[in-house]
Motif scaffolding. Structure first.
Motif, PDB file in Angstrom:
ATOM      1  N   ALA A   1      25.500 -20.335 -43.868  1.00 15.77           N
ATOM      2  CA  ALA A   1      26.830 -19.989 -44.381  1.00 15.77           C
ATOM      3  C   ALA A   1      27.229 -18.625 -43.836  1.00 15.77           C
ATOM      4  O   ALA A   1      27.266 -17.626 -44.547  1.00 15.77           O
ATOM      5  CB  ALA A   1      26.825 -19.984 -45.901  1.00 15.77           C
TER       6      ALA A   1
ATOM      7  N   PRO B   1      28.753 -13.227 -44.174  1.00 14.30           N
ATOM      8  CA  PRO B   1      28.442 -14.276 -45.148  1.00 14.30           C
ATOM      9  C   PRO B   1      29.709 -15.037 -45.504  1.00 14.30           C
ATOM     10  O   PRO B   1      30.762 -14.437 -45.691  1.00 14.30           O
ATOM     11  CB  PRO B   1      27.946 -13.499 -46.362  1.00 14.30           C
ATOM     12  CG  PRO B   1      27.518 -12.175 -45.847  1.00 14.30           C
ATOM     13  CD  PRO B   1      28.373 -11.895 -44.644  1.00 14.30           C
ATOM     14  N   SER B   2      29.604 -16.344 -45.565  1.00 15.74           N
ATOM     15  CA  SER B   2      30.777 -17.137 -45.871  1.00 15.74           C
ATOM     16  C   SER B   2      30.515 -17.861 -47.167  1.00 15.74           C
ATOM     17  O   SER B   2      29.626 -18.686 -47.264  1.00 15.74           O
ATOM     18  CB  SER B   2      31.039 -18.083 -44.701  1.00 15.74           C
ATOM     19  OG  SER B   2      31.071 -19.412 -45.088  1.00 15.74           O
ATOM     20  N   LEU B   3      31.268 -17.467 -48.184  1.00 17.18           N
ATOM     21  CA  LEU B   3      31.065 -18.079 -49.491  1.00 17.18           C
ATOM     22  C   LEU B   3      32.205 -19.037 -49.730  1.00 17.18           C
ATOM     23  O   LEU B   3      33.289 -18.856 -49.217  1.00 17.18           O
ATOM     24  CB  LEU B   3      31.042 -16.992 -50.556  1.00 17.18           C
ATOM     25  CG  LEU B   3      29.816 -16.096 -50.401  1.00 17.18           C
ATOM     26  CD1 LEU B   3      30.084 -14.708 -50.903  1.00 17.18           C
ATOM     27  CD2 LEU B   3      28.628 -16.712 -51.094  1.00 17.18           C
TER      28      LEU B   3
ATOM     29  N   ILE C   1      28.741 -22.387 -52.929  1.00 14.85           N
ATOM     30  CA  ILE C   1      27.663 -21.649 -52.259  1.00 14.85           C
ATOM     31  C   ILE C   1      27.374 -20.363 -53.034  1.00 14.85           C
ATOM     32  O   ILE C   1      28.292 -19.612 -53.365  1.00 14.85           O
ATOM     33  CB  ILE C   1      28.059 -21.285 -50.803  1.00 14.85           C
ATOM     34  CG1 ILE C   1      28.525 -22.513 -50.024  1.00 14.85           C
ATOM     35  CG2 ILE C   1      26.920 -20.569 -50.091  1.00 14.85           C
ATOM     36  CD1 ILE C   1      27.532 -23.617 -49.900  1.00 14.85           C
ATOM     37  N   SER C   2      26.094 -20.122 -53.301  1.00 11.89           N
ATOM     38  CA  SER C   2      25.715 -18.965 -54.098  1.00 11.89           C
ATOM     39  C   SER C   2      25.561 -17.711 -53.242  1.00 11.89           C
ATOM     40  O   SER C   2      24.986 -17.766 -52.161  1.00 11.89           O
ATOM     41  CB  SER C   2      24.390 -19.252 -54.809  1.00 11.89           C
ATOM     42  OG  SER C   2      23.864 -18.059 -55.320  1.00 11.89           O
ATOM     43  N   PRO C   3      26.059 -16.565 -53.748  1.00 15.39           N
ATOM     44  CA  PRO C   3      25.887 -15.324 -52.993  1.00 15.39           C
ATOM     45  C   PRO C   3      24.508 -14.691 -53.167  1.00 15.39           C
ATOM     46  O   PRO C   3      24.183 -13.714 -52.506  1.00 15.39           O
ATOM     47  CB  PRO C   3      26.949 -14.405 -53.605  1.00 15.39           C
ATOM     48  CG  PRO C   3      27.105 -14.887 -55.006  1.00 15.39           C
ATOM     49  CD  PRO C   3      26.872 -16.376 -54.951  1.00 15.39           C
ATOM     50  N   PHE C   4      23.684 -15.227 -54.056  1.00 18.81           N
ATOM     51  CA  PHE C   4      22.465 -14.520 -54.461  1.00 18.81           C
ATOM     52  C   PHE C   4      21.254 -14.754 -53.569  1.00 18.81           C
ATOM     53  O   PHE C   4      20.266 -14.046 -53.677  1.00 18.81           O
ATOM     54  CB  PHE C   4      22.090 -14.892 -55.903  1.00 18.81           C
ATOM     55  CG  PHE C   4      23.198 -14.594 -56.864  1.00 18.81           C
ATOM     56  CD1 PHE C   4      23.542 -13.283 -57.126  1.00 18.81           C
ATOM     57  CD2 PHE C   4      23.926 -15.611 -57.447  1.00 18.81           C
ATOM     58  CE1 PHE C   4      24.579 -12.994 -57.987  1.00 18.81           C
ATOM     59  CE2 PHE C   4      24.966 -15.338 -58.312  1.00 18.81           C
ATOM     60  CZ  PHE C   4      25.290 -14.020 -58.576  1.00 18.81           C
ATOM     61  N   TYR C   5      21.299 -15.776 -52.727  1.00 20.00           N
ATOM     62  CA  TYR C   5      20.113 -16.114 -51.947  1.00 20.00           C
ATOM     63  C   TYR C   5      20.470 -16.125 -50.462  1.00 20.00           C
ATOM     64  O   TYR C   5      21.586 -15.781 -50.093  1.00 20.00           O
ATOM     65  CB  TYR C   5      19.536 -17.453 -52.439  1.00 20.00           C
ATOM     66  CG  TYR C   5      19.427 -17.469 -53.940  1.00 20.00           C
ATOM     67  CD1 TYR C   5      18.464 -16.690 -54.584  1.00 20.00           C
ATOM     68  CD2 TYR C   5      20.338 -18.178 -54.724  1.00 20.00           C
ATOM     69  CE1 TYR C   5      18.392 -16.632 -55.964  1.00 20.00           C
ATOM     70  CE2 TYR C   5      20.275 -18.135 -56.108  1.00 20.00           C
ATOM     71  CZ  TYR C   5      19.308 -17.363 -56.728  1.00 20.00           C
ATOM     72  OH  TYR C   5      19.252 -17.296 -58.087  1.00 20.00           O
ATOM     73  N   ASP C   6      19.529 -16.556 -49.617  1.00 18.82           N
ATOM     74  CA  ASP C   6      19.830 -16.460 -48.191  1.00 18.82           C
ATOM     75  C   ASP C   6      20.885 -17.486 -47.787  1.00 18.82           C
ATOM     76  O   ASP C   6      21.292 -18.323 -48.583  1.00 18.82           O
ATOM     77  CB  ASP C   6      18.559 -16.528 -47.341  1.00 18.82           C
ATOM     78  CG  ASP C   6      17.924 -17.889 -47.377  1.00 18.82           C
ATOM     79  OD1 ASP C   6      18.654 -18.895 -47.434  1.00 18.82           O
ATOM     80  OD2 ASP C   6      16.684 -17.958 -47.368  1.00 18.82           O
ATOM     81  N   SER C   7      21.317 -17.391 -46.541  1.00 17.11           N
ATOM     82  CA  SER C   7      22.504 -18.148 -46.134  1.00 17.11           C
ATOM     83  C   SER C   7      22.177 -19.539 -45.563  1.00 17.11           C
ATOM     84  O   SER C   7      23.085 -20.243 -45.132  1.00 17.11           O
ATOM     85  CB  SER C   7      23.285 -17.338 -45.104  1.00 17.11           C
ATOM     86  OG  SER C   7      22.457 -17.080 -43.984  1.00 17.11           O
TER      87      SER C   7
END
Lengths: 455, 80
Positions: free
Chosen positions: A342, A351-353, A379-385
């Protein structure tokens, strides 16, 4: 003791992969999850699920007590750590066993001896596996570091012994840079891994990253040939393939045999990867580290040798011996994996959320898409992409590249920006087609081709 | 004196320090120039710096260090 209920101490695509392997083996699954992952695909697929804390990984997926409590409360008899998080945490492996459960992986002692880079280097030397010229152990002071750097020749790389995922690595061109960067690298490793120890090694110019997949049951050890992961951005693998285009049969056999020797030296149990730098100009290979866990790119090996590595790991952990010998492992065709992240390659990989839109998964012959997405997933911002991995298998490398292009074009995730467009360009690049790449190749390519990405 | 709200465009985890061992970027009562860093947002393991949009004095932080934030959430208020 065979495993009947497996707790998955991970998230994302690898959690889904582990659940699938367990289901095929008739093993029940328990998925732990953070508050941010309540709607994840792995939670939906598992037989049972237990919340273990807030979104922050430090308070959930890295919380040993919460994971162990979930395992005990649900009566799980084994824990699979996946990759990242607690996968190479020796204390966690010990704690799982002390609680009377099976850790799907090596013992804590094996993780200690191979997971620490300085100690792994000693094991490699004792098994006659070539290592990169550099320090024999942790460097205690700067004078020693500068003396050693002068003797092996600049540039040198400083690495955190507790590093991983490319963090804590710095390159120094001269003695002054070494002084500044050593301090920074130590601080970064301490922040990420609570261990500030460093070691130093010579930089091998334009080396390729080649790694060997091994399996061991504590007594028998085999390799499943190599993967090449030279196409990297910021030391993160982007495109992995097997076999490597760079090795002669003679070097391949030597390289793979050295990985098996290393596994045997520690009576290795489980799946592991021995990583090397390969210098094409001299045909020399150097051990860099061993990962005592399943790796993100394991499916390319599964594709060429036809072995389910996750299932083998779980069977070995359950006490079974390897059911095949080295002679049974035969390479067929060529496989490529690309990482669908992402990140927006047209905008500095920001990062693309967002929400997965009208999704279309690629399919057809030789195409496997390992992911944890579904239409409407936020898509969660808390973990890797990492969103998923597209794994392509074909009879030839050329066939695999053509199939990759076709499969990437089939993938649709709505408005969500991903790294997918990058792979259409790479698949069409003359260097990639010729296999003429090295570890710094992609960074250079991105500088020269930024226009193509932003079109 | 106008109150100006500093917001994050991204969701993630808000930090008031450049790294766990360092002091905070800014405290309440500190003077800031436009473009000064007041915090970091961690999103997908990468860090994006949050800057003051205008000069002034920090009157409050609306979120704590390590708090989870949503896009558009007010992080701090400055008076300029």
């Amino acid at each position: 003791m065979s495993i009947t209920k497996l707790l998955i101490a991970n998230r994302g695509e690898i959690a889904v992969r582990i659940i699938r392997a367990a289901n095929e083996l008739g093993i029940k699954t328990v998925q732990v999850y953070s508050q941010a992952d309540a709607t994840s695909l792995a939670v939906e697929m598992a037989d049972e699920f237990v919340e273990i804390g807030p979104a922050s990984a430090a308070k959930s997926y890295l919380n040993v007590e919460a994971v162990l409590k979930a395992a005990k409360d649900t009566g799980a008899d084994a824990v699979h750590p996946g990759y990242g998080f607690l996968a190479e945490n020796a204390e966690f492996a010990d704690a799982v066993e002390a609680a009377g459960m099976i850790f799907v992986g090596p013992t804590g002692q094996m993780i200690r001896s191979m997971g620490d880079k300085a100690s792994a280097r000693k094991v490699a030397e004792s098994a006659n596996v070539p290592t990169v010229p550099g320090s024999d152990g942790i460097i205690e002071d700067l004078d020693v570091a500068q003396e050693l750097a002068a003797s092996v020749g600049y540039p040198v790389m400083i690495k955190a012994t507790a590093g991983g995922g490319g963090r804590g690595i710095r390159v120094a061109e001269n003695a002054e840079e070494l002084a500044t960067l050593a301090t920074q690298a130590s601080a970064e490793a301490k922040a990420a891994f609570a261990d500030g120890g460093l070691y130093l090694e010579k930089v091998i110019d334009n080396a390729r990253h080649i790694e060997v997949q091994i399996l061991g049951d504590g007594k028998n050890f085999v390799h499943c040939y190599e993967r090449e992961c030279s196409i990297q951005r910021r030391r993160q693998k982007v495109w992995e393939e097997a076999p490597s285009t760079a090795l002669s049969e003679e070097v391949r056999e030597k390289l793979c045999a050295s990985a098996v020797a290393l596994a045997a030296a520690v009576n290795y149990r489980g799946a592991g990867t021995v990583e090397y730098l390969y210098d094409e100009t001299s045909d020399d290979f150097y051990f860099i580290e061993m990962n005592t866990r399943i790796q993100v790119e394991h499916p390319v090996t599964e594709a060429i040798v036809g072995i389910d590595l996750l299932a083998e790991m779980i069977k070995i952990a359950g006490g079974e011996h390897l059911s095949f010998s080295q002679d049974d492992i035969v390479v067929r065709g060529h496989a490529i994996e690309v990482r669908i992240n992402a990140e927006d390659p047209a905008n500095k990989f920001m990062p693309s959320l967002g929400i997965v839109g009208d999704m279309r998964s690629p399919g057809g012959p030789g195409v496997r898409f390992d992911h944890f997405l579904y239409q409407g997933y936020q898509i969660s911002p808390f973990y890797d992409s990492l969103l998923g991995k597209l794994i392509i298998h074909a009879d030839t490398r050329e066939g695999a590249i053509n199939r990759l292009t076709r499969a990437v074009k089939e993938l649709k995730l709505g408005e969500l920006k991903t790294t997918a467009p990058l792979f259409l360009l790479l698949a069409d690049d003359p260097d990639v087609k010729a296999g003429a790449v090295h570890n710094n190749w992609l960074e250079q390519w991105l500088e020269n081709n930024i226009g193509k990405l932003t079109q | 004196m106008a109150k100006i709200e500093i917001r994050s465009q991204l969701p993630g985890v808000f930090y008031r320090k450049p790294s766990p061992d360092e002091p905070t970027f800014k405290e309440v009562g500190d003077t800031v120039k436009a473009g000064d860093a007041i915090g970091l947002v961690e999103v997908m393991k990468t860090f994006q710096q949050i800057n003051a949009d205008a000069a002034g004095i920090i009157v409050s932080f609306e979120v704590e260090d390590s708090d989870v934030i949503s896009p558009g959430q007010v992080l701090a208020v400055i008076e300029g």
